[in-house]
Write a protein that holds these residues in place. Structure first.
Motif, mmCIF file in Angstrom:
data_model
loop_
_atom_site.group_PDB
_atom_site.id
_atom_site.type_symbol
_atom_site.label_atom_id
_atom_site.label_comp_id
_atom_site.label_asym_id
_atom_site.label_seq_id
_atom_site.Cartn_x
_atom_site.Cartn_y
_atom_site.Cartn_z
ATOM 1 N N SER A 1 0.836 -1.188 0.000
ATOM 2 C CA SER A 1 0.000 0.000 0.000
ATOM 3 C C SER A 1 0.876 1.244 0.000
ATOM 4 O O SER A 1 2.022 1.227 0.450
ATOM 5 C CB SER A 1 -0.933 0.007 1.214
ATOM 6 N N LEU B 1 0.728 5.552 0.809
ATOM 7 C CA LEU B 1 0.032 6.722 1.348
ATOM 8 C C LEU B 1 0.590 7.966 0.665
ATOM 9 O O LEU B 1 1.795 8.220 0.722
ATOM 10 C CB LEU B 1 0.232 6.830 2.863
ATOM 11 N N HIS C 1 -3.819 5.155 -0.467
ATOM 12 C CA HIS C 1 -4.444 5.978 0.565
ATOM 13 C C HIS C 1 -3.985 7.426 0.390
ATOM 14 O O HIS C 1 -2.908 7.684 -0.147
ATOM 15 C CB HIS C 1 -4.079 5.477 1.959
ATOM 16 N N PRO D 1 1.503 1.980 5.970
ATOM 17 C CA PRO D 1 1.714 1.778 4.525
ATOM 18 C C PRO D 1 3.126 1.316 4.224
ATOM 19 O O PRO D 1 4.060 1.596 4.970
ATOM 20 C CB PRO D 1 1.450 3.174 3.936
ATOM 21 N N ARG D 2 3.262 0.607 3.127
ATOM 22 C CA ARG D 2 4.575 0.130 2.692
ATOM 23 C C ARG D 2 5.443 1.279 2.189
ATOM 24 O O ARG D 2 6.665 1.251 2.297
ATOM 25 C CB ARG D 2 4.374 -0.915 1.582
#
Length: 207
Positions: free
Chosen positions: A85, A87, A113, A130-131
């Protein structure tokens, strides 16, 4: 199988020759990889080798080869993990949304996101872990420098990679960001293709 289905299947598989072009080697080298069991493949009824995008990407990653976006886009496993994911943190809602939509199309299985100020970003980083974070420095609330420092110093946040994207264009800013452990630093206006290339590279390292 219908003609349309056959075309779809063909589009998601690579022949040995196509693999050789992706990897920058001769066709016989690919065949040797397959016969040695290094590169997973199957044979068609006519005896031709076929390789799936996921198997090709996995093979290239293990050999520290750069996996092209054209291969990643056809993969079904590389971006399925909940950890995959991003952000996007930028108070310019238009710019934030442009990045979000572009990455969403580029990596359809990645979770995207958004946060539009420092406080919102801080809460989402803690909640979502988040990654990767695409971060503007000039934010209302908590500024980008403080966010970077928090992310790098608090291990419970998952140690995400940070990509700084900012309008600041001075050596002192870049020095401060580098000292905080940020490897990727881009000035606005940003090339979205460059951003997606960096994100793909970061995700390949942990896929």
């Amino acid at each position: 199988m219908s003609e349309e289905g056959a075309k779809s299947e063909k589009a998601t598989l690579y022949s040995a020759l196509e693999v050789s072009k992706v990897c920058g080697v001769v066709n016989q080298t690919v065949i040797n990889w397959i016969r040695a069991g290094s590169l997973k493949a199957f044979q068609t009824p006519g005896g031709q080798y076929r390789v799936t995008p996921d198997d090709l990407a996995s093979f290239m990653k293990k050999r520290n080869m750069n996996v092209p976006d054209s291969v990643l886009e056809k993969c079904t496993e590389f971006f399925k993990s909940e950890e995959q994911s991003v952000l996007i943190v930028d108070d310019d809602e238009g710019f934030n949304s442009v990045i979000s939509k572009f990455l969403g199309k580029k990596f359809p299985q990645m979770k995207i996101h958004q946060a539009f100020d420092g406080f919102d970003a801080g809460m989402k980083i803690a909640a979502l872990r988040p990654r990767c974070i695409v971060l503007d420095l000039d934010l209302p609330g908590i500024n980008g420098f403080d966010l970077c420092n928090r992310v790098k110093s608090e291990q419970n946040l998952g140690n995400p990679d940070i990509i700084v994207v900012t309008a600041y264009d001075d050596a002192e800013t870049e020095k401060r960001i580098t000292q905080l452990g940020v490897q990727y630093f881009f000035h606005k206006p940003l090339s979205l293709l460059t951003l997606s290339d960096v994100i793909a590279t970061l995700f390949r390292k942990t896929a």
